[in-house]
Design an enzyme around this catalytic site. Structure first.
Site, PDB file in Angstrom:
ATOM      1  N   HIS A 177       0.827  -0.983   0.033  1.00 30.30           N
ATOM      2  CA  HIS A 177      -0.158   0.086  -0.052  1.00 30.30           C
ATOM      3  C   HIS A 177       0.792   1.346   0.065  1.00 30.30           C
ATOM      4  O   HIS A 177       0.331   2.345   0.571  1.00 30.30           O
ATOM      5  CB  HIS A 177      -0.973  -0.038   1.200  1.00 30.30           C
ATOM      6  CG  HIS A 177      -1.699  -1.098   1.542  1.00 30.30           C
ATOM      7  ND1 HIS A 177      -2.864  -1.464   0.625  1.00 30.30           N
ATOM      8  CD2 HIS A 177      -1.531  -2.399   2.129  1.00 30.30           C
ATOM      9  CE1 HIS A 177      -3.309  -2.698   0.946  1.00 30.30           C
ATOM     10  NE2 HIS A 177      -2.698  -3.118   1.905  1.00 30.30           N
ATOM     11  N   SER A 301      15.918  16.173 -20.672  1.00 32.22           N
ATOM     12  CA  SER A 301      14.910  17.331 -21.085  1.00 32.22           C
ATOM     13  C   SER A 301      15.556  18.475 -21.684  1.00 32.22           C
ATOM     14  O   SER A 301      16.774  18.666 -21.740  1.00 32.22           O
ATOM     15  CB  SER A 301      14.890  17.796 -19.543  1.00 32.22           C
ATOM     16  OG  SER A 301      14.122  19.187 -19.415  1.00 32.22           O
TER      17      SER A 301
END
Length: 469
Positions: A177, A301
């Site tokens: 989780h 990038s």
């Protein structure tokens, strides 16, 4: 709004799809099996082998086996199939407006030169178009899966397996989780994925590729009307098996395509498991467990020079999703047909190469992405050292065992550890102090005092050995 002026590229020999353009090199081997040209070559192959099969077995009165030279010349029509053949077939189809009929004429036009012009009526004898198409598609899918997709997938799983072996002892904090949980090892987690992928590959390797050749509605009506003395079921079965396929004895005009739906579902399931690997690895990269090795000259990038983006895994995710969208559609469409035949399967099957091609492209990207990863063991170790509370499970389970053994003071172990650790950071010193106050037996206390988050991973490293079985 002003209309954008642009030069038309429609008449230029440019690729429309990404697979035939940008990613051509990654999927090029599939062209030999799942392109339109390959389908036509396989149609020629099936028609030629059917003619040879009928004559070899003297199925029709007045026929006899061909000479070895004549058979070789017929089969040369297949082995010589090339770009010029594709062009010639297209010219014939422009007149017939029927792709399989064009193949029949293409072969018949060559029989005179082989010295068997009298056998023109034997080309496509007793066949409906689907007799040729279903066998040709089966051969193409079989070749594409076993010759291209499976080897690439097996190589990738071997790469993942090697990574699992190399990192089997590297302790790692688990996250259930998204929250810190009982530690494991990096190798064991990779082994889980390798195991799952291998199971799917084993299923795919056992695929039966079915085929039929039994006439317009699967009744052999034309066969028995023309040659009632022949055992046409045996002729059909022996021919399909001669092609390396499994004979389907009961069909309508079409082979039912159930086997196609089965293998596409298995490939799609492999894709989904691989997608799971991509998202897990991407997430591990994001928290620093893996370091990406920069490619010289590459840009991460356009504005941020420091970035090394996990583009291989992101690209793979997208292509796996596209592949599964097509595979799921094929699987649901191909198993249904109105009455004895409709054309939905014909249009659908033209996308098989695209569906498998996106999976091949994804596999290639994952392999390249994994090849540029280093394990950041120091980061994994630091993460474990900041999460000593994960030992709460071990402590409360030891307390339970102690209680059963008759040790006093072991009441409410879960609740006591919950009070100590839930919502709190607990360091090594506090946990060891807590253990020392419990009144455990000497053996149990020593085991817990010596335990760290990095050593609390059970037999995780041994579990990797299951990949060898």
């Amino acid at each position: 709004m002003a209309e954008i002026a642009r030069t038309s590229l429609a008449n230029e020999p440019l690729a429309l799809t990404a697979l035939d353009g940008r990613y051509r090199s990654a999927v090029a081997p599939l062209v030999d099996y799942l392109s339109e040209a390959a389908l036509n070559r396989d149609r020629v192959h099936v028609e030629v082998e059917w003619l040879i099969h009928l004559t070899d077995n003297s199925v029709l009165p007045g026929t006899s086996p061909l000479t070895d030279e004549q058979k070789a010349a017929l089969r040369k029509i297949v082995t010589d199939f090339n770009a010029e053949s594709v062009k010639e077939l297209a010219e014939i189809e422009a007149v017939t407006v029927h792709d399989v009929k064009a193949v029949e004429y293409y072969i018949a036009n060559r029989l005179e030169a082989i010295g068997i012009g009298n056998l023109k009526p034997l080309v496509h004898f007793g066949c409906t178009s689907e007799d040729i198409n279903n066998l040709s598609y089966a051969l193409g899918v079989q070749g594409g899966v076993t010759g291209v997709w499976l080897p690439a997938a097996r190589d990738l799983v071997a790469q993942i397996t090697k990574m699992a072996e190399e990192s089997r002892e590297v302790p790692m904090l688990s996250r259930t989780h998204g929250q810190p949980a009982t530690p494991t090892t990096l190798g064991k987690e990779l082994a889980v994925l390798a195991w799952r992928l291998t199971r799917q590959l084993d299923r795919i390797e056992k695929t039966e590729y079915l085929g039929k050749i039994n006439g317009a509605t699967g009744t052999y009506a034309a066969h028995y009307a023309s040659v009632p003395s022949a055992d046409w079921q045996q002729v059909s079965r022996s021919f399909v098996e001669h092609l390396g396929l499994t004979w389907n004895p009961l069909t309508t005009q079409i082979e039912s395509h159930d086997w196609q739906a089965e293998v596409y579902a298995d490939i799609a399931r492999f894709n989904r498991i691989l997608h799971n690997l991509c998202t897990d690895v991407w997430s591990y990269i994001s928290i620093g467990y893996f370091v990406q090795i920069p490619v010289a000259g590459a840009t991460g990038s356009s504005t941020m020079p420091h970035k090394v983006n996990p583009i291989r895994f992101e690209n793979a995710e997208a292509n796996l999703e596209i592949s599964n969208g097509l595979l799921d559609t094929l699987g649901s469409t191909l198993v249904t047909s109105r009455w004895q035949r409709d054309l939905t399967d014909s249009s659908s099957q033209r996308n098989i190469g695209t569906a498998i091609g996106h999976s091949v492209l994804a596999i290639s990207n994952v392999a390249k992405g994994l090849d540029r990863l280093d394990v950041a063991e120091a980061v994994l170790a630091d993460d474990l050292d900041h999460n000593w509370e994960v030992l709460a499970e071990a402590i409360q389970m030891v307390m339970r065992a102690e209680a059963i053994a008759g040790v006093e003071g072991m009441d409410n172990p879960y609740e006591r550890l919950k009070d100590l650790t839930r919502g709190h950071r607990v360091d090594a010193a506090r946990l060891k102090e807590f253990v020392g106050e419990l009144g455990l037996s000497a053996d149990a206390q020593e085991r817990l005092q010596n335990m760290t988050p990095g050593t609390y991973n059970g037999i995780a490293s041994q579990l990797v050995d299951h990949l060898k079985k």
